[in-house]
Write a protein that holds these residues in place. Sequence first.
Motif, PDB file in Angstrom:
ATOM      1  N   THR A  15       4.065   2.852  -4.364  1.00  0.00           N
ATOM      2  CA  THR A  15       4.049   1.746  -3.421  1.00  0.00           C
ATOM      3  C   THR A  15       2.654   1.198  -3.222  1.00  0.00           C
ATOM      4  O   THR A  15       2.500   0.078  -2.764  1.00  0.00           O
ATOM      5  N   GLY A  62       8.753  -5.022   4.873  1.00  0.00           N
ATOM      6  CA  GLY A  62       8.835  -5.764   3.621  1.00  0.00           C
ATOM      7  C   GLY A  62       8.329  -7.191   3.721  1.00  0.00           C
ATOM      8  O   GLY A  62       8.446  -7.960   2.767  1.00  0.00           O
ATOM      9  N   ARG A 104       5.519  -8.024   1.054  1.00  0.00           N
ATOM     10  CA  ARG A 104       6.017  -8.239  -0.303  1.00  0.00           C
ATOM     11  C   ARG A 104       6.771  -9.558  -0.399  1.00  0.00           C
ATOM     12  O   ARG A 104       6.610 -10.306  -1.370  1.00  0.00           O
ATOM     13  N   THR A 115       6.954  -3.297 -10.180  1.00  0.00           N
ATOM     14  CA  THR A 115       7.247  -2.329  -9.123  1.00  0.00           C
ATOM     15  C   THR A 115       8.327  -2.852  -8.196  1.00  0.00           C
ATOM     16  O   THR A 115       8.504  -4.061  -8.058  1.00  0.00           O
ATOM     17  N   GLY A 116       9.016  -1.950  -7.562  1.00  0.00           N
ATOM     18  CA  GLY A 116       9.945  -2.273  -6.486  1.00  0.00           C
ATOM     19  C   GLY A 116      10.972  -3.330  -6.805  1.00  0.00           C
ATOM     20  O   GLY A 116      11.347  -3.535  -7.950  1.00  0.00           O
TER      21      GLY A 116
END
Length: 81
Positions: A24, A47, A50, A71-72
């Motif tokens: 993360t 969140g 992001r 990522t993610g």
Amino acid sequence: MIRTVLLAAAIVVVSATSALAQGTGVVSAQCAADIQTFCAGKGHASGQTRSCLEANRDKVSADCRHALDTTGPGRGRRSNR
């Protein structure tokens, strides 16, 4: 014997937790300047940061876009565009 198994299990849990935390941190590290420029004051836990970075994808640095792409929840978005 039981002590050894418990110790091994504890090591696995600690290692997995550390790996997740590092995963993360990639976006935070690669997008630090972009976060300050475009998303200052946004909450990390919910969140919002992001989401803000994704909304400003065309403005953020190439390194930040790469971190978002790999990522993610944003993983692979670049290939879909």
